[in-house]
Design a protein around this motif. Structure first.
Motif, PDB file in Angstrom:
ATOM      1  N   ILE A   1      25.735  78.583  60.488  1.00  0.00           N
ATOM      2  CA  ILE A   1      25.997  78.400  62.106  1.00  0.00           C
ATOM      3  C   ILE A   1      25.719  79.637  62.460  1.00  0.00           C
ATOM      4  CG2 ILE A   1      27.313  77.352  63.938  1.00  0.00           C
ATOM      5  CD1 ILE A   1      28.618  75.597  61.876  1.00  0.00           C
ATOM      6  N   GLN A   2      24.797  79.866  63.722  1.00  0.00           N
ATOM      7  CA  GLN A   2      24.638  81.041  64.267  1.00  0.00           C
ATOM      8  C   GLN A   2      24.893  80.790  65.756  1.00  0.00           C
ATOM      9  OE1 GLN A   2      21.379  83.497  63.374  1.00  0.00           O
ATOM     10  NE2 GLN A   2      20.997  82.643  61.260  1.00  0.00           N
ATOM     11  N   TYR A   3      26.034  81.472  66.267  1.00  0.00           N
ATOM     12  CA  TYR A   3      26.181  81.159  67.774  1.00  0.00           C
ATOM     13  C   TYR A   3      25.148  81.891  68.641  1.00  0.00           C
ATOM     14  CZ  TYR A   3      30.332  78.355  66.666  1.00  0.00           C
ATOM     15  OH  TYR A   3      30.874  77.389  66.137  1.00  0.00           O
ATOM     16  N   THR A   4      24.471  81.336  69.573  1.00  0.00           N
ATOM     17  CA  THR A   4      23.320  81.938  70.516  1.00  0.00           C
ATOM     18  C   THR A   4      23.959  82.695  71.598  1.00  0.00           C
ATOM     19  OG1 THR A   4      23.259  79.987  71.531  1.00  0.00           O
ATOM     20  CG2 THR A   4      21.641  80.126  69.771  1.00  0.00           C
ATOM     21  N   SER A   5      23.713  83.620  72.027  1.00  0.00           N
ATOM     22  CA  SER A   5      24.343  84.265  73.061  1.00  0.00           C
ATOM     23  C   SER A   5      23.978  83.940  74.447  1.00  0.00           C
ATOM     24  CB  SER A   5      23.890  85.871  72.934  1.00  0.00           C
ATOM     25  OG  SER A   5      22.633  86.176  72.514  1.00  0.00           O
ATOM     26  N   GLY A   6      24.651  82.894  74.842  1.00  0.00           N
ATOM     27  CA  GLY A   6      24.141  82.183  76.054  1.00  0.00           C
ATOM     28  C   GLY A   6      24.380  83.189  77.257  1.00  0.00           C
ATOM     29  N   THR A   7      23.776  82.971  78.495  1.00  0.00           N
ATOM     30  CA  THR A   7      23.920  83.753  79.583  1.00  0.00           C
ATOM     31  C   THR A   7      24.966  83.196  80.430  1.00  0.00           C
ATOM     32  OG1 THR A   7      22.435  82.510  80.724  1.00  0.00           O
ATOM     33  CG2 THR A   7      21.722  84.596  79.734  1.00  0.00           C
ATOM     34  N   THR A   8      25.534  82.227  80.337  1.00  0.00           N
ATOM     35  CA  THR A   8      26.753  81.621  80.970  1.00  0.00           C
ATOM     36  C   THR A   8      27.345  80.610  79.945  1.00  0.00           C
ATOM     37  OG1 THR A   8      25.263  79.629  81.591  1.00  0.00           O
ATOM     38  CG2 THR A   8      25.576  81.410  83.312  1.00  0.00           C
ATOM     39  N   GLY A   9      28.747  80.451  80.179  1.00  0.00           N
ATOM     40  CA  GLY A   9      29.519  79.510  79.499  1.00  0.00           C
ATOM     41  C   GLY A   9      29.605  79.997  78.027  1.00  0.00           C
ATOM     42  N   PHE A  10      30.174  79.297  77.056  1.00  0.00           N
ATOM     43  CA  PHE A  10      30.528  79.580  75.723  1.00  0.00           C
ATOM     44  C   PHE A  10      29.144  79.472  75.039  1.00  0.00           C
ATOM     45  CE2 PHE A  10      35.094  78.513  76.608  1.00  0.00           C
ATOM     46  CZ  PHE A  10      35.577  79.842  76.213  1.00  0.00           C
ATOM     47  N   PRO A  11      28.893  80.307  73.874  1.00  0.00           N
ATOM     48  CA  PRO A  11      27.771  80.211  72.899  1.00  0.00           C
ATOM     49  C   PRO A  11      27.669  78.732  72.219  1.00  0.00           C
ATOM     50  CG  PRO A  11      29.244  81.618  71.923  1.00  0.00           C
ATOM     51  CD  PRO A  11      29.783  81.418  73.377  1.00  0.00           C
ATOM     52  N   LYS A  12      26.660  78.376  71.771  1.00  0.00           N
ATOM     53  CA  LYS A  12      26.481  77.118  71.266  1.00  0.00           C
ATOM     54  C   LYS A  12      25.992  77.368  69.715  1.00  0.00           C
ATOM     55  CE  LYS A  12      23.155  75.707  74.229  1.00  0.00           C
ATOM     56  NZ  LYS A  12      23.087  76.922  75.045  1.00  0.00           N
ATOM     57  N   GLY A  13      26.603  76.970  68.533  1.00  0.00           N
ATOM     58  CA  GLY A  13      26.378  76.892  67.177  1.00  0.00           C
ATOM     59  C   GLY A  13      25.053  76.156  66.805  1.00  0.00           C
ATOM     60  N   ALA A  14      23.917  77.063  66.569  1.00  0.00           N
ATOM     61  CA  ALA A  14      22.618  76.513  65.988  1.00  0.00           C
ATOM     62  C   ALA A  14      22.983  76.366  64.377  1.00  0.00           C
ATOM     63  CB  ALA A  14      21.666  77.501  66.375  1.00  0.00           C
TER      64      ALA A  14
END
Length: 548
Positions: A187-200
């Protein structure tokens, strides 16, 4: 009638059907005495046989801690040999490795620990100014799934390895028989620009094949030595770097725990590296070293520039001044393991420096209308989408966000704006959300950034849109100057652009900076740049204007 912006990758080389652990076993059996891993900071070295033994020890040590198939094991550490042990060790167990960004603070750490349900965390004691022990202690009470924390270098870590070395290796054979290449493994958490990151969430099949085909694109053999200054926490390091190496029996070289331009070039020189990885800002920093010319980089043949848009002028300098005549550009995203396109060593200089190449083997790509999903004709701008073995299984425990990202036909929506030419080469022209609309004109910051790189005093440039009461948005350039360059004003930059760019593409504002706000993977945080600019320029009223 123009051809559609669609391409399918070659299938001449078959996909790998292995799990990550089985593939490492095969490589170790084939080239066991060959050097597998070098950690420059400590001087430690491993052959493939030695590395595989330490990976097995790590796996069996985690097994003794009660880690089962499908359990989430977190890794929170800068680049080091132990990161590699945990990466391959969890794969052999069928546990899911959760990569945690070394730059995270307590709020972000607690979110990932809870969202992924991490039961065992392996962490460095500290990194740079971050005291990981204190941060873990602060959040541990709020993370009910977290059962064990093992800090690298502590007696507990040494005990884990010692337990694994003394354990019955039949346990790993038993585990191997239960695993499938399609199992979720990372699982890799994408560095989103808004909100919490998502776990790809990625599988053996996703990661192993992407690393393999990236390595194929670089022409890797066991004679190659790959310098990996990019972070392991991201696909670039642990996928394109480690798996690109181990699928080919090549050598992984860790120049330093975190990126250091001098340490990177020293590693290339001392270890006679044939390949060097980096995001554009890393190569810019290396080229800017005052003693750059003193390093012997003659061993370099290839490498990869990726992670964010690759400036044409920087690519040309990498080829001419670093001797990386077969350097490739890769394009992709975490959700696609990550690479979808890559330039080839046999591409001409123009295509190798100004495009992100063509479709990767066994994948499909298209440029589509962002609203309708219809494929646009070649030469027209649209959203880059990809489909195939590399597309993630989904965002961990977030089916709605997964459905937003992957359409019903399996196409991954990247959010990137692209153009495909008649020969199938792709150029990334910006992000859908980065596009600036100035007075009704669509402006792609990437085009302006490429032009600004031709200024003799500019080392790096990033262009953003800032609010404007008259035009809706205006352009602003954040600029890093070359060492010793004279001061640069907005007026002098506009004069440089005059007559070469359309008037609406010329930046109204200029900010001289020493560095850009970045994610740990080298992506520029343009949202943060915009926020800072609004405050500094006093544009709050314009920012408050609502638009349809």
């Amino acid at each position: 009638m123009p051809e559609d912006s669609y391409a399918r990758g070659s299938t001449g080389v078959a996909l790998l059907g292995d799990t990550i652990g089985a593939n490492l076993d095969r490589t170790a059996a084939r080239v066991g005495d060959h050097e597998a891993l070098v950690e420059c900071a400590s001087g430690r070295r491993w052959t493939y046989s030695q590395l595989n033994a330490d990976v097995d020890a790590c796996a069996l040590g985690l097994d003794a801690l009660g880690v089962h198939m499908g359990d989430r094991v977190g890794i929170w550490s800068p680049n080091c040999a132990e990161w590699v042990f945990v990466q391959y060790g969890t794969a052999k167990l069928g546990a899911i490795l959760v990569n945690i960004n070394p730059a995270y603070r307590t709020h972000e750490l607690a979110y990932v620990l809870r969202q992924a349900g991490i039961s065992v965390l392996v962490a460095a004691p500290q990194f740079k100014t971050s005291d990981y022990r204190a941060m873990v202690a602060e959040v541990r009470g709020d993370c009910p799934d977290l059962r064990d924390v093992v800090f690298l270098g502590d007696p507990e870590w040494e005990r884990l390895l010692a337990t694994g070395r003394a354990a019955d290796r039949g346990r790993l054979a038993e585990r191997a028989g239960q695993l499938s290449a399609d199992d979720a493994i990372n699982i890799q958490y994408t560095s989103g620009t808004t909100g919490f990151p998502k776990g790809a969430t990625l599988s053996h099949h996703n990661l192993l094949n992407n690393g393999f085909f990236v390595g194929e694109g670089c022409g890797y053999t066991e004679a190659d030595r790959i310098c990996i200054p990019v972070p392991y926490y991201h696909c670039f390091g642990m996928g394109m770097g480690n798996l690109g190496a181990t699928t080919h029996g090549a050598t992984m070289v860790i120049p330093a725990p975190g990126f250091d331009p001098a340490a990177t070039l020293q590693a290339v020189q001392d270890e006679r590296c044939t390949s060097l990885y980096g995001v554009p800002t890393m190569f810019i920093a290396e080229l800017a070293l005052p003693n750059f010319a003193d390093y012997d980089l003659s061993s370099l043949r290839t490498g990869i520039m990726a992670g964010s848009p690759c400036p044409v002028e920087v690519m040309k300098r990498v080829v001419s001044e670093m001797g990386m005549t077969q350097v490739t550009i890769c394009y992709g995203m975490t959700e696609t393991s990550p690479v979808s396109t890559q330039t080839g060593a046999d591409d001409d200089l123009d295509r190798r420096t100004s495009t992100v190449g063509r479709v990767h083997p066994h994948l499909e790509i298209k440029v589509a209308d962002p609203d309708t999903g219809e494929t646009v004709p070649r030469g027209e701008t649209g959203e880059f989408r990809t489909r195939g073995y590399s597309v993630m299984r989904g965002y961990w425990n977030e089916p709605d966000k997964t459905a937003d990202a992957i359409d019903a036909d399996g196409w991954m929506r990247t959010g990137d704006l692209a153009v495909m030419d008649d020969a199938g080469y792709v150029n990334i022209v910006g992000r859908i959300k980065d596009m600036v609309i100035r007075g009704g004109e669509n402006v792609y910051p990437r085009e302006i950034e490429e032009f600004l790189y031709t200024h003799p005093d500019i080392a790096d440039a990033q262009v953003i849109g800032v609010p404007d009461e008259r035009y809706g948005e205006e352009l602003m350039a954040w600029v890093q100057l070359r060492p010793g360059a004279p001061p640069l004003t907005a007026e002098s930059l506009r004069q440089f652009c005059h007559g070469k760019l359309a008037h609406y593409k010329i930046p109204r504002y200029v900010k001289i900076v020493d560095a850009f706000p970045m994610t740990v993977t080298g992506k520029v945080r343009k949202v943060e740049m915009r926020e800072v600019s609004v405050d500094e320029l006093g544009l709050q009223d314009a920012a408050a204007i609502r638009n349809a």
